[in-house]
Design a protein around this motif. Sequence first.
Motif, PDB file in Angstrom:
ATOM      1  N   ARG A 276      -5.288 -14.002 -31.178  1.00  0.00           N
ATOM      2  CA  ARG A 276      -4.390 -13.983 -32.329  1.00  0.00           C
ATOM      3  C   ARG A 276      -2.986 -13.550 -31.920  1.00  0.00           C
ATOM      4  O   ARG A 276      -2.808 -12.710 -31.047  1.00  0.00           O
TER       5      ARG A 276
ATOM      6  N   TYR B 133      -0.059 -16.992 -35.253  1.00  0.00           N
ATOM      7  CA  TYR B 133      -1.295 -17.732 -35.012  1.00  0.00           C
ATOM      8  C   TYR B 133      -2.469 -16.810 -35.315  1.00  0.00           C
ATOM      9  O   TYR B 133      -2.619 -15.771 -34.678  1.00  0.00           O
ATOM     10  N   ASP B 134      -3.276 -17.195 -36.317  1.00  0.00           N
ATOM     11  CA  ASP B 134      -4.408 -16.363 -36.715  1.00  0.00           C
ATOM     12  C   ASP B 134      -5.729 -16.964 -36.257  1.00  0.00           C
ATOM     13  O   ASP B 134      -5.922 -18.180 -36.277  1.00  0.00           O
ATOM     14  N   VAL B 135      -6.648 -16.068 -35.874  1.00  0.00           N
ATOM     15  CA  VAL B 135      -7.977 -16.456 -35.417  1.00  0.00           C
ATOM     16  C   VAL B 135      -9.002 -15.741 -36.288  1.00  0.00           C
ATOM     17  O   VAL B 135      -8.865 -14.555 -36.586  1.00  0.00           O
TER      18      VAL B 135
END
Length: 166
Positions: A148, A153-155
């Motif tokens: 992340r 940018y998200d995970v």
Amino acid sequence: MMLHVSVLSRAERPMADYRQIMRELRGRRARLVDQLDKLDATIQMLEETIRVSQPEFDFATPADTLEEQVVKRERGELPPETIARYARETLLEFGKPMKRGELVRALEQKGVPLAGKDKNKNLGTILWRHGDMFVSLAGLGYWPRDVRIPGVYDVDPETGRPVGEE
């Protein structure tokens, strides 16, 4: 190729005729551009098929037959899986996404041998083929798929996959 358009004096040819000629020429141009787009898409699809099925194929070498173009490609000292691991480590060390050229320079500074005439393109192919490990962030570069970047940018913590990816 030059198209012949009869140019007569204004008295001999009304302006409406010129407008009609322009419409026809623009229409023909649009059809040609459409055909070129379709040809480009077909060429890209064929090149990708050849890249996957015959990685030794050299697109840069002009030849009469496919057999004449098949050449033994330069192999790197390291297998692509190892280069992908080094790329991941390097991205994490730098702590930010990197474009191909930046990543090539960083890998070479670490002493990672990269093969080929176009090292940027070769590395891009390796990262693309390891799409389960990397994501390309628009305008930023490559980044490990499971890591992340807050606000960028998200995970999903449960799946390790990018948020919004099915």
